[in-house]
Design an enzyme around this catalytic site. Sequence first.
Site, short mmCIF file in Angstrom:
data_model
loop_
_atom_site.label_atom_id
_atom_site.label_comp_id
_atom_site.label_asym_id
_atom_site.label_seq_id
_atom_site.Cartn_x
_atom_site.Cartn_y
_atom_site.Cartn_z
N ASP A 21 32.37 66.40 51.36
CA ASP A 21 33.52 67.02 52.02
C ASP A 21 34.14 68.10 51.14
OD1 ASP A 21 35.30 67.42 54.05
OD2 ASP A 21 36.55 65.70 53.59
N SER B 126 28.24 65.19 61.37
CA SER B 126 28.57 63.96 62.09
C SER B 126 28.56 64.21 63.60
CB SER B 126 29.96 63.46 61.67
OG SER B 126 30.95 64.25 62.28
N ASN C 280 31.34 66.40 64.45
CA ASN C 280 31.38 67.80 63.98
C ASN C 280 31.07 68.83 65.07
OD1 ASN C 280 30.13 67.04 60.63
ND2 ASN C 280 32.24 67.32 61.32
N TRP C 281 30.55 68.39 66.23
CA TRP C 281 30.31 69.32 67.35
C TRP C 281 31.61 69.92 67.85
CZ3 TRP C 281 25.42 70.62 67.92
CH2 TRP C 281 24.42 69.70 67.66
N GLU D 10 30.27 49.94 46.53
CA GLU D 10 31.40 50.40 45.72
C GLU D 10 31.78 51.79 46.21
OE1 GLU D 10 32.99 48.58 43.53
OE2 GLU D 10 31.58 46.92 43.82
C1 FPP Z 1 32.33 68.92 55.16
O1 FPP Z 1 33.15 69.91 54.63
C2 FPP Z 1 30.97 69.41 55.27
C3 FPP Z 1 30.26 69.53 56.44
C4 FPP Z 1 30.75 69.14 57.77
C5 FPP Z 1 28.92 70.12 56.44
C6 FPP Z 1 28.12 69.67 55.27
C7 FPP Z 1 26.92 70.45 55.24
C8 FPP Z 1 26.35 70.89 54.11
C9 FPP Z 1 26.80 70.65 52.73
C10 FPP Z 1 25.10 71.60 54.23
C11 FPP Z 1 24.07 70.54 54.14
C12 FPP Z 1 22.81 71.07 53.89
C13 FPP Z 1 21.76 70.30 53.68
C14 FPP Z 1 20.49 70.97 53.45
C15 FPP Z 1 21.82 68.82 53.70
P1 FPP Z 1 34.31 70.48 55.55
O2 FPP Z 1 33.76 71.64 56.31
O3 FPP Z 1 34.87 69.40 56.40
O4 FPP Z 1 35.32 70.97 54.47
P2 FPP Z 1 36.90 70.93 54.58
O5 FPP Z 1 37.31 69.48 54.61
O6 FPP Z 1 37.32 71.61 53.32
O7 FPP Z 1 37.29 71.68 55.82
#
Ligand code: FPP
Length: 239
Positions: A23, A68, A71-72, A199
């Site tokens: 995150d 997730s 996330n859509w 944990e």
């Molecule tokens: C959460 O941060 C992150 C996501 C919803 C996307 C995670 C995806 C990646 C790290 C790319 C993954 C790539 C591979 C190859 C596995 P957020 O957008 O919710 O951040 P915020 O809480 O600061 O808004």
Amino acid sequence: MAVSKSIKITVDNRLRHIAFIMDGNGRWAKKRNMPREYGHKKGAQVFHDLCEYCNEIGIKYMTVYAFSTENWKRPKTEVDAIMRLLEEYLDRELPDNVKIRVIGDVNALPEKLIKKIRDVEERSKNNESVVNIAINYGSRAEITTAFNKLLAEGRKNVTEADINAALYTGDCPDPDLIVRTGGDLRISNFLLWQAAYSELYFTDTLWPDMTPEKVDAAIADFYSRKRRFGGLDKNEKKD
Ligand code: FPP
């Protein structure tokens, strides 16, 4: 047996499986006056590097929460950017010495991405260390799917082992350690069944700022804890 770099902790079979809730990408980008997609791109690079690091120090299973079922709800431009990033990474940017598996409802993903997932799973299937990437994943949906699978087999009664085996992670040990970056103190529908005795480690570090040293700090914290799985310590039993 492998040793973590910055703190020289030997990773043994008490830490077979580490899971990450990645995150903070959006906030990391915002701090730099950049679009959220920029944070995801950096996040994907960090995922790649930490994947290599965890493998190098002897962690046999790693699971990351990439997208997730909730996330859509994000703007289409952001969802599209994450899907493109996943395609790119699954195509050529992943470490070549780990077994990649995608967990989640893959069928609802774009065709092109589904194909990349099948290709990378096939290409990496003979590697030893497992990396599960959760895409279109929600733990409640996973459990529901598992129950429906068991019902379709005609089961009238099920055991915990049956449910465990019917989950996407059926052949993985439960996560020993779940690390959430980005400062929030919740599990967000991730590995709810599997996390029964995990944990939990929370850090304010935003995912794109994670480093091997910060993973080492989580590992050191893990090894400082007493895991009793509902039982007693050896010493306590003598009283
Ligand atoms: C959460 O941060 C992150 C996501 C919803 C996307 C995670 C995806 C990646 C790290 C790319 C993954 C790539 C591979 C190859 C596995 P957020 O957008 O919710 O951040 P915020 O809480 O600061 O808004």
